[in-house]
Scaffold this motif. Sequence first.
Motif, PDB file in Angstrom:
ATOM      1  N   PHE A   1       0.836  -1.196   0.000  1.00 52.12           N
ATOM      2  CA  PHE A   1       0.000   0.000   0.000  1.00 52.12           C
ATOM      3  C   PHE A   1       0.867   1.240   0.000  1.00 52.12           C
ATOM      4  N   ILE A   2       0.267   2.340  -0.442  1.00 52.98           N
ATOM      5  CA  ILE A   2       0.924   3.642  -0.428  1.00 52.98           C
ATOM      6  C   ILE A   2      -0.081   4.665   0.077  1.00 52.98           C
ATOM      7  N   ALA A   3       0.380   5.582   0.913  1.00 50.21           N
ATOM      8  CA  ALA A   3      -0.476   6.641   1.451  1.00 50.21           C
ATOM      9  C   ALA A   3       0.065   7.993   1.009  1.00 50.21           C
ATOM     10  N   TYR A   4      -0.856   8.927   0.789  1.00 47.47           N
ATOM     11  CA  TYR A   4      -0.513  10.285   0.356  1.00 47.47           C
ATOM     12  C   TYR A   4      -1.252  11.274   1.247  1.00 47.47           C
ATOM     13  N   TYR A   5      -0.516  12.313   1.687  1.00 45.72           N
ATOM     14  CA  TYR A   5      -1.131  13.358   2.510  1.00 45.72           C
ATOM     15  C   TYR A   5      -0.428  14.681   2.255  1.00 45.72           C
ATOM     16  N   GLN A   6      -1.111  15.604   1.630  1.00 46.53           N
ATOM     17  CA  GLN A   6      -0.633  16.971   1.413  1.00 46.53           C
ATOM     18  C   GLN A   6       0.794  17.034   0.850  1.00 46.53           C
ATOM     19  N   GLY A   7       1.019  16.345  -0.263  1.00 47.58           N
ATOM     20  CA  GLY A   7       2.321  16.384  -0.928  1.00 47.58           C
ATOM     21  C   GLY A   7       3.352  15.432  -0.370  1.00 47.58           C
ATOM     22  N   PHE A   8       2.978  14.672   0.639  1.00 49.18           N
ATOM     23  CA  PHE A   8       3.924  13.814   1.351  1.00 49.18           C
ATOM     24  C   PHE A   8       3.468  12.360   1.269  1.00 49.18           C
ATOM     25  N   ILE A   9       4.422  11.457   1.169  1.00 45.59           N
ATOM     26  CA  ILE A   9       4.140  10.025   1.214  1.00 45.59           C
ATOM     27  C   ILE A   9       4.511   9.537   2.620  1.00 45.59           C
ATOM     28  N   PRO A  10       3.530   9.430   3.520  1.00 46.79           N
ATOM     29  CA  PRO A  10       3.850   8.975   4.867  1.00 46.79           C
ATOM     30  C   PRO A  10       4.081   7.471   4.956  1.00 46.79           C
ATOM     31  N   ALA A  11       3.644   6.714   3.943  1.00 50.57           N
ATOM     32  CA  ALA A  11       3.820   5.264   4.011  1.00 50.57           C
ATOM     33  C   ALA A  11       3.830   4.649   2.621  1.00 50.57           C
ATOM     34  N   LEU A  12       4.795   3.773   2.407  1.00 51.49           N
ATOM     35  CA  LEU A  12       4.850   2.884   1.248  1.00 51.49           C
ATOM     36  C   LEU A  12       5.422   1.577   1.776  1.00 51.49           C
ATOM     37  N   PHE A  13       4.593   0.557   1.819  1.00 61.34           N
ATOM     38  CA  PHE A  13       5.014  -0.720   2.381  1.00 61.34           C
ATOM     39  C   PHE A  13       4.562  -1.855   1.480  1.00 61.34           C
ATOM     40  N   VAL A  14       5.453  -2.830   1.323  1.00 64.09           N
ATOM     41  CA  VAL A  14       5.168  -4.035   0.557  1.00 64.09           C
ATOM     42  C   VAL A  14       5.460  -5.223   1.464  1.00 64.09           C
ATOM     43  N   SER A  15       4.569  -6.190   1.446  1.00 63.77           N
ATOM     44  CA  SER A  15       4.741  -7.396   2.252  1.00 63.77           C
ATOM     45  C   SER A  15       6.132  -7.988   2.014  1.00 63.77           C
ATOM     46  N   PRO A  16       6.814  -8.414   3.079  1.00 63.82           N
ATOM     47  CA  PRO A  16       8.173  -8.946   2.913  1.00 63.82           C
ATOM     48  C   PRO A  16       8.284 -10.064   1.871  1.00 63.82           C
ATOM     49  N   ASN A  17       7.291 -10.945   1.786  1.00 68.02           N
ATOM     50  CA  ASN A  17       7.378 -12.047   0.817  1.00 68.02           C
ATOM     51  C   ASN A  17       7.018 -11.618  -0.604  1.00 68.02           C
ATOM     52  N   ALA A  18       6.649 -10.352  -0.795  1.00 69.05           N
ATOM     53  CA  ALA A  18       6.316  -9.850  -2.133  1.00 69.05           C
ATOM     54  C   ALA A  18       7.272  -8.749  -2.581  1.00 69.05           C
ATOM     55  N   GLN A  19       8.313  -8.492  -1.815  1.00 75.45           N
ATOM     56  CA  GLN A  19       9.258  -7.433  -2.177  1.00 75.45           C
ATOM     57  C   GLN A  19      10.132  -7.863  -3.351  1.00 75.45           C
ATOM     58  N   SER A  20      10.692  -6.873  -4.027  1.00 80.17           N
ATOM     59  CA  SER A  20      11.562  -7.062  -5.200  1.00 80.17           C
ATOM     60  C   SER A  20      10.809  -7.676  -6.380  1.00 80.17           C
ATOM     61  N   GLN A  21       9.504  -7.441  -6.451  1.00 78.82           N
ATOM     62  CA  GLN A  21       8.697  -7.914  -7.570  1.00 78.82           C
ATOM     63  C   GLN A  21       8.063  -6.746  -8.332  1.00 78.82           C
ATOM     64  N   GLY A  22       8.475  -5.518  -8.012  1.00 74.73           N
ATOM     65  CA  GLY A  22       7.981  -4.343  -8.723  1.00 74.73           C
ATOM     66  C   GLY A  22       6.718  -3.729  -8.143  1.00 74.73           C
ATOM     67  N   ILE A  23       6.215  -4.251  -7.042  1.00 79.60           N
ATOM     68  CA  ILE A  23       4.979  -3.740  -6.454  1.00 79.60           C
ATOM     69  C   ILE A  23       5.170  -2.322  -5.914  1.00 79.60           C
ATOM     70  N   GLY A  24       6.238  -2.091  -5.190  1.00 82.46           N
ATOM     71  CA  GLY A  24       6.516  -0.754  -4.661  1.00 82.46           C
ATOM     72  C   GLY A  24       6.653   0.265  -5.777  1.00 82.46           C
ATOM     73  N   GLN A  25       7.345  -0.111  -6.831  1.00 85.12           N
ATOM     74  CA  GLN A  25       7.510   0.797  -7.968  1.00 85.12           C
ATOM     75  C   GLN A  25       6.174   1.084  -8.635  1.00 85.12           C
ATOM     76  N   GLN A  26       5.319   0.078  -8.788  1.00 85.55           N
ATOM     77  CA  GLN A  26       4.000   0.296  -9.395  1.00 85.55           C
ATOM     78  C   GLN A  26       3.148   1.237  -8.541  1.00 85.55           C
ATOM     79  N   LEU A  27       3.164   1.040  -7.223  1.00 85.73           N
ATOM     80  CA  LEU A  27       2.412   1.923  -6.333  1.00 85.73           C
ATOM     81  C   LEU A  27       2.936   3.359  -6.439  1.00 85.73           C
ATOM     82  N   LEU A  28       4.252   3.499  -6.433  1.00 84.71           N
ATOM     83  CA  LEU A  28       4.859   4.823  -6.523  1.00 84.71           C
ATOM     84  C   LEU A  28       4.577   5.473  -7.875  1.00 84.71           C
ATOM     85  N   ASP A  29       4.692   4.715  -8.942  1.00 84.21           N
ATOM     86  CA  ASP A  29       4.419   5.264 -10.273  1.00 84.21           C
ATOM     87  C   ASP A  29       2.973   5.733 -10.395  1.00 84.21           C
TER      88      ASP A  29
END
Length: 143
Positions: free
Chosen positions: A62-90
């Motif tokens: 998941f990714i959270a946005y608040y007034q120009g700021f990203i307070p949280a971007l987290f990917v489940s440990p067993n799903a990391q390095s699969q491009g999920i964080g990049q997709q959320l950020l993009d």
Amino acid sequence: MIRPLRAEDLNQVVELWYCTSVLAHDFIPQEFWYSQKQAMHDIYLPNSNTWVYEQGDCILGFIAYYQGFIPALFVSPNAQSQGIGQQLLDSLKQLHNPLQLAVYAENQRAHQFYLKQGFQEIERRVCEHTQHDEIVMAWQASA
């Protein structure tokens, strides 16, 4: 699939945040993260614009946005390095420009991820909650 957070997602997202925070921030006592669970559930996530990455019935990030700021971007440990964080950020970059975030200096993996995503360091400071050094980073789309 990336979609907006729903009220019924909150428990699963908070648990993902908690487990991932404990693993990624082993330099901060686990009790701190536990003490923040209720606030994440009742205050932080409901008051942010939040999107989840869902596969089947499972939320993997998941990714959270608040007034120009990203307070949280987290990917489940067993799903990391699969491009999920990049997709959320993009997906967030398509909606908001510029963006800022803070990452713990000791979390070198996350720091390197944000550098690869085009974020630049703009400030170093001490986190008021944990007293650990954090790096404020910013991203802006090129004209």
